[in-house]
Enzyme design. Structure first.
Site, PDB file in Angstrom:
ATOM      1  N   HIS A  32       5.502   8.793  12.675  1.00 56.37           N
ATOM      2  CA  HIS A  32       4.687   8.454  11.366  1.00 56.37           C
ATOM      3  C   HIS A  32       5.197   7.462  10.404  1.00 56.37           C
ATOM      4  O   HIS A  32       6.057   7.477   9.721  1.00 56.37           O
ATOM      5  CB  HIS A  32       4.569   9.846  10.872  1.00 56.37           C
ATOM      6  N   HIS A  34       3.336   3.581   8.575  1.00 59.79           N
ATOM      7  CA  HIS A  34       1.898   2.718   7.969  1.00 59.79           C
ATOM      8  C   HIS A  34       2.205   1.300   7.829  1.00 59.79           C
ATOM      9  O   HIS A  34       3.147   0.910   7.680  1.00 59.79           O
ATOM     10  CB  HIS A  34       1.411   3.317   6.752  1.00 59.79           C
ATOM     11  N   ARG A 125      -7.372  10.044  12.906  1.00 60.16           N
ATOM     12  CA  ARG A 125      -6.892  10.996  11.873  1.00 60.16           C
ATOM     13  C   ARG A 125      -7.951  11.526  10.992  1.00 60.16           C
ATOM     14  O   ARG A 125      -8.995  10.822  10.631  1.00 60.16           O
ATOM     15  CB  ARG A 125      -6.110   9.959  10.765  1.00 60.16           C
ATOM     16  N   ASP A 258       7.566   7.989   7.619  1.00 62.05           N
ATOM     17  CA  ASP A 258       6.335   7.929   6.507  1.00 62.05           C
ATOM     18  C   ASP A 258       6.515   6.553   5.773  1.00 62.05           C
ATOM     19  O   ASP A 258       5.980   6.211   4.783  1.00 62.05           O
ATOM     20  CB  ASP A 258       6.379   9.178   5.470  1.00 62.05           C
TER      21      ASP A 258
HETATM   22  O1  LIG Z   1       0.522  11.932   0.645  1.00 62.92           O
HETATM   23  C1  LIG Z   1       0.108  10.817   0.614  1.00 62.92           C
HETATM   24  O2  LIG Z   1      -0.083  10.233  -0.558  1.00 62.92           O
HETATM   25  C2  LIG Z   1      -0.223  10.037   1.871  1.00 62.92           C
HETATM   26  C3  LIG Z   1      -1.181   9.019   2.023  1.00 62.92           C
HETATM   27  C4  LIG Z   1      -1.036   8.575   3.190  1.00 62.92           C
HETATM   28  C5  LIG Z   1      -2.433   7.558   3.308  1.00 62.92           C
HETATM   29  O3  LIG Z   1      -2.962   7.128   2.416  1.00 62.92           O
HETATM   30  O4  LIG Z   1      -2.994   7.575   4.550  1.00 62.92           O
HETATM   31  O5  LIG Z   1      -0.571   9.000   4.312  1.00 62.92           O
HETATM   32  C6  LIG Z   1       0.252  10.061   4.271  1.00 62.92           C
HETATM   33  O6  LIG Z   1       0.896  10.000   5.204  1.00 62.92           O
HETATM   34  C7  LIG Z   1       0.659  10.410   2.922  1.00 62.92           C
END
Ligand SMILES: O=C(O)c1cc(C(=O)O)oc(=O)c1
Length: 307
Positions: A32, A34, A125, A258
Site C-alpha cells: 500500500h 501511492h 479501489r 502508506d
Molecule cells: O486517510 C487518508 O487520508 C488516506 C487518503 C488516501 C487517498 O487519498 O487515496 O489513501 C489512503 O490510504 C489514506
C-alpha cells in the site's frame, strides 16, 4: 505549466528516513503506497479534497530500495480521482516490480481495462471515507466489480469502522476478493475486544474472500509514541489490533508503508521506523514471510507463486 498550491498545513513525506534495524525478508512487498503527480506532469483532479506535495515514482522506488523492499503495490490516491495516469506511469517504469490498484468509473472502456491490466493493475479501489470523496452510487460500483471480476482483479475498500454496519451487505455481496485498507480503521482507544472491532473480525471470519492491510499505525495511533527520532517501539496502542488480525487470519494479511502518507496532521513518520514496527507486529520469521512475501505475492503476482 500548471502549478498547485498544497493544502494549508500539508505535511511532506519524511526525507532521509533511517535505515531499518529490522531486515525485511527477501522479496518483501509494500502492498500500500501511492504516487502524487508530480502535479506539473500529472495534474491533480479537479474534484480532489486535498492538494498534496509531489511524490514521484522515482522517489517511491528510491525509498523502496533504501528500506529493503522488493516490490510495490501502488494504490490510486483520491487526489488523482479516476485519472490513473500517474499510477500507470509508475507501473510502466517499475520493471515488473509494481502492481497497481486503480479508480475507475462506469464509463471506463474494456480496452482501457485491458491496457491497465497489461501495465500491472490488479484491482480497483472503492472509497467510502467522506472527507476524501463523494460517494459513487452502489449500483455503479456493483457494475464495475462485475466487470473487473472477469479480469481476475479484486476490490480494495477504504472506510471508517463506524460505517461497517451500513456497508456490510454491499461488501459481502461483492463477487471478488476484497482487501480492506488499514484494518478497517479501528478506533484504537476502544478495547480490542470491543463490539466495533469484533464486527470487523466477524467480517473476515465469515467471509474467506476478505483480506486486510495491517498498515497505517501512524494514522490510527492515539497514544503514540511517534515513529520519529529513533523511537524503537512506536504506536504501541495499534499493536494489539494488528496482532489480533494476524493471529486469526495469517494468510489474508498484507502490509504497506502508506508512503507518502496523505493527510497526516500532527507528524510525518520516519519510514525506516515504520519498517521496524513490522518486527513487533509479526515477531516470528514465519509470520513475516506470510505478511510480507507469500500473501502479497499470491494476490498480486500469482503467476510467480507455486503453491
Ligand atoms: O486517510 C487518508 O487520508 C488516506 C487518503 C488516501 C487517498 O487519498 O487515496 O489513501 C489512503 O490510504 C489514506
Amino acid at each position: 505549466m500548471i502549478t498547485f498550491e498544497k493544502t494549508p498545513g500539508w505535511l511532506d513525506w519524511y526525507a532521509g528516513p533511517s535505515k531499518p534495524r529490522f531486515k525485511l525478508p527477501a522479496g518483501a512487498v509494500d502492498a500500500h503506497c501511492h504516487v502524487f503527480g508530480p502535479g506539473a506532469l500529472f495534474p491533480f483532479a479537479p474534484e480532489r479534497r486535498y492538494t498534496p506535495c509531489d511524490a514521484s515514482w522515482q522517489q517511491l522506488f528510491a525509498l523502496r530500495d533504501q528500506l529493503g523492499i522488493s516490490r510495490n503495490v501502488i494504490v490510486q490516491a483520491t487526489c488523482h480521482g479516476a485519472d490513473n495516469s500517474a499510477m500507470l506511469d509508475a507501473l510502466a517504469h517499475a520493471d515488473g516490480r509494481a502492481r497497481g490498484v486503480a479508480t475507475v468509473r462506469r464509463g471506463v472502456s474494456e480496452a482501457e481495462l485491458h491496457r491497465m491490466h497489461a501495465l500491472g493493475v490488479r484491482g480497483v479501489r472503492f472509497n467510502f471515507v467522506r472527507r476524501l470523496v463523494d460517494f459513487t452510487p452502489k449500483d455503479e460500483l456493483v457494475e464495475i466489480a462485475q466487470r473487473i471480476a472477469r479480469l481476475g482483479w479484486h476490490v480494495v475498500v477504504y472506510f471508517e469502522a463506524a460505517d461497517l454496519p451500513d456497508l456490510w451487505d454491499f461488501f459481502t455481496a461483492l463477487p471478488t476478493q476484497i482487501v480492506v485498507d488499514h484494518m478497517g480503521r479501528p478506533d484504537v482507544s476502544q478495547p480490542v475486544d470491543g463490539p466495533e472491532f469484533a464486527l470487523f473480525l466477524r467480517l473476515m471470519r465469515e467471509h474467506s474472500n476478505v483480506w486486510t492491510k495491517l498498515s497505517c499505525p501512524e494514522r490510527l495511533s492515539v497514544s503514540g509514541p511517534r515513529a520519529l527520532n529513533g523511537e524503537a517501539r512506536p504506536y504501541r496502542d495499534v499493536l494489539p489490533f494488528a496482532q489480533r488480525v494476524l493471529a486469526e487470519f495469517p494468510d489474508r494479511v498484507l502490509w504497506g508503508t502508506d508512503w507518502p502518507h496523505p493527510n497526516l496532521k500532527d507528524h510525518m513518520p520516519d519510514d525506516g521506523l515504520l519498517v521496524d514496527f513490522v518486527a513487533h507486529l509479526a515477531p516470528t520469521p514465519e509470520q513475516q514471510q506470510r505478511l510480507l512475501v507469500s500473501n502479497p505475492m499470491r494476490l498480486y503476482w500469482p503467476e510467480e507463486t507455486t503453491a
